[in-house]
Design a protein around this motif. Structure first.
Motif, PDB file in Angstrom:
ATOM      1  N   UNK A 179      41.204   2.770   1.637  1.00  0.00           N
ATOM      2  CA  UNK A 179      39.795   2.989   1.345  1.00  0.00           C
ATOM      3  C   UNK A 179      39.420   2.458  -0.027  1.00  0.00           C
ATOM      4  N   UNK A 180      40.362   2.516  -0.966  1.00  0.00           N
ATOM      5  CA  UNK A 180      40.112   1.917  -2.275  1.00  0.00           C
ATOM      6  C   UNK A 180      39.935   0.403  -2.160  1.00  0.00           C
ATOM      7  N   UNK A 181      40.719  -0.224  -1.284  1.00  0.00           N
ATOM      8  CA  UNK A 181      40.576  -1.668  -1.086  1.00  0.00           C
ATOM      9  C   UNK A 181      39.174  -1.999  -0.612  1.00  0.00           C
ATOM     10  N   UNK A 182      38.670  -1.239   0.353  1.00  0.00           N
ATOM     11  CA  UNK A 182      37.337  -1.493   0.888  1.00  0.00           C
ATOM     12  C   UNK A 182      36.257  -1.278  -0.172  1.00  0.00           C
ATOM     13  N   UNK A 183      36.377  -0.205  -0.933  1.00  0.00           N
ATOM     14  CA  UNK A 183      35.397   0.046  -1.985  1.00  0.00           C
ATOM     15  C   UNK A 183      35.434  -1.030  -3.071  1.00  0.00           C
ATOM     16  N   UNK A 184      36.651  -1.443  -3.449  1.00  0.00           N
ATOM     17  CA  UNK A 184      36.758  -2.471  -4.481  1.00  0.00           C
ATOM     18  C   UNK A 184      36.207  -3.806  -3.987  1.00  0.00           C
ATOM     19  N   UNK A 185      36.319  -4.078  -2.703  1.00  0.00           N
ATOM     20  CA  UNK A 185      35.732  -5.299  -2.162  1.00  0.00           C
ATOM     21  C   UNK A 185      34.211  -5.263  -2.288  1.00  0.00           C
ATOM     22  N   UNK A 186      33.615  -4.133  -1.955  1.00  0.00           N
ATOM     23  CA  UNK A 186      32.159  -4.027  -2.079  1.00  0.00           C
ATOM     24  C   UNK A 186      31.731  -4.034  -3.542  1.00  0.00           C
ATOM     25  N   UNK A 187      32.535  -3.459  -4.417  1.00  0.00           N
ATOM     26  CA  UNK A 187      32.231  -3.497  -5.844  1.00  0.00           C
ATOM     27  C   UNK A 187      32.278  -4.934  -6.358  1.00  0.00           C
TER      28      UNK A 187
END
Length: 325
Positions: free
Chosen positions: A137-145
């Protein structure tokens, strides 16, 4: 191309899947990935994913004709499906590329047809910064960031490009050739600005869906809120750029109209100035007794001189009025 990413001492490290491993479902069995990235996956790579992780990837997963309801949803088994558009700010053809995300058994799967700058940026940061990513989930959030930051950088590029265009438009005179080049540059920046606006809108919807699905912990939820605040700040910039682009286009079209009016003015002045000699020529061309050509030897030179004077007098008057400038 298939890349498997794992966490190594708090850093994200990638390992590409070799062609020899595609027929072996136990390949990388000792690896516990958090992110599996598939760029234009082949049928063999999809079969390996199905045998290794038990996940079936449809052939139309990144099609653009999906219904809105199919872009964000959660399966009964807990799989989370998100389809988002990511921006590629290419100097030749800026575009939005569809990416499909599947969160399956604490592993994030991303499927796309092109290599994306946002993905490269995240891989670079995750290798350099320890503890940046802790789970899928951190990967997904960092991608959107990273996507929000990439959109902000693209907006800065539009600001710089429009500043150069403004210097051309706001000078004293603009030729038709310069106006055409300005319109082409402004149209290009307007297209990019529209794609950025679409991109941040799609990112906002995806992050909001993640927050509503209650899949995030407290720290991740706060990070998602920060991403939404960053996106909100970008909206005002895109709106300002739209207004600036419209102003530059209106100003450029105004200069084109001025140049055209100058040409029309020349024809108008010429047509008015030629009316007197035309009248004189018409009178002296009439067939009746007593015209100077028959009774006066200097009749023709007199008529021609009178025509020249009738032309010169209006032009002198127009010049004093400033109508010829």
């Amino acid at each position: 191309m298939l890349n498997v990413f794992t966490l190594d001492n708090g850093r994200l490290s990638g390992r590409p899947l070799q062609d020899d491993d595609l027929d072996n479902p136990d390949a990388l069995a000792d690896v516990r990935p958090v992110w599996v990235d598939l760029e234009s996956p082949s049928a063999a790579e999809k079969r390996w994913i199905a045998s290794r992780f038990g996940l079936t990837i449809p052939d139309d997963i990144v099609d653009d004709d999906l219904e809105e309801s199919a872009r964000f949803y959660e399966e009964d088994n807990g799989e989370l499906h998100i389809r988002s558009d990511f921006l590629i700010d290419d100097d030749i053809t800026p575009r939005n590329v569809r990416v499909a995300f599947i969160l399956h058994n604490k592993v994030l799967f991303s499927i796309h047809d092109e290599d994306l700058p946002v993905f490269r940026l995240l891989r670079l940061r995750a290798r350099r910064i320890p503890a940046l990513i802790e789970d899928a989930k951190d990967v997904l959030l960092k991608l959107y960031d990273a996507d929000a930051e990439y959109s902000a950088d693209a907006l800065e590029g539009i600001y710089d490009a429009l500043e150069k265009v403004s210097e051309q438009v706001l000078k004293q005179q603009v030729s038709d050739q310069e106006a055409g080049a300005v319109l082409s540059a402004v149209a290009k920046e307007e297209d990019l600005n529209g794609r950025i606006r679409r991109n941040v809108m799609d990112t906002r919807r995806a992050v909001s869906f993640m927050m509503r699905s209650r899949m995030l912990n407290a720290e991740q939820f706060e990070e998602a809120r920060q991403i939404l605040r960053d996106i909100d700040s970008l909206d005002s910039h895109t709106a300002f750029l739209f207004d600036k682009i419209n102003f530059l286009m209106d100003a450029t079209v105004g200069f084109i109209n001025i140049n055209q009016n100058k040409i029309i003015k020349i024809f108008s002045v010429a047509s008015v100035a030629l009316l007197p000699p035309t009248l004189i020529a018409s009178i002296y061309g009439m067939n009746f007794k007593g015209i100077p050509e028959l009774d006066w030897a200097l009749g023709y030179p007199y008529a021609l001189g009178l025509m020249v004077v009738s032309i010169a007098a209006p032009f002198i008057y127009f010049r004093r009025k400033g109508w010829l400038r």
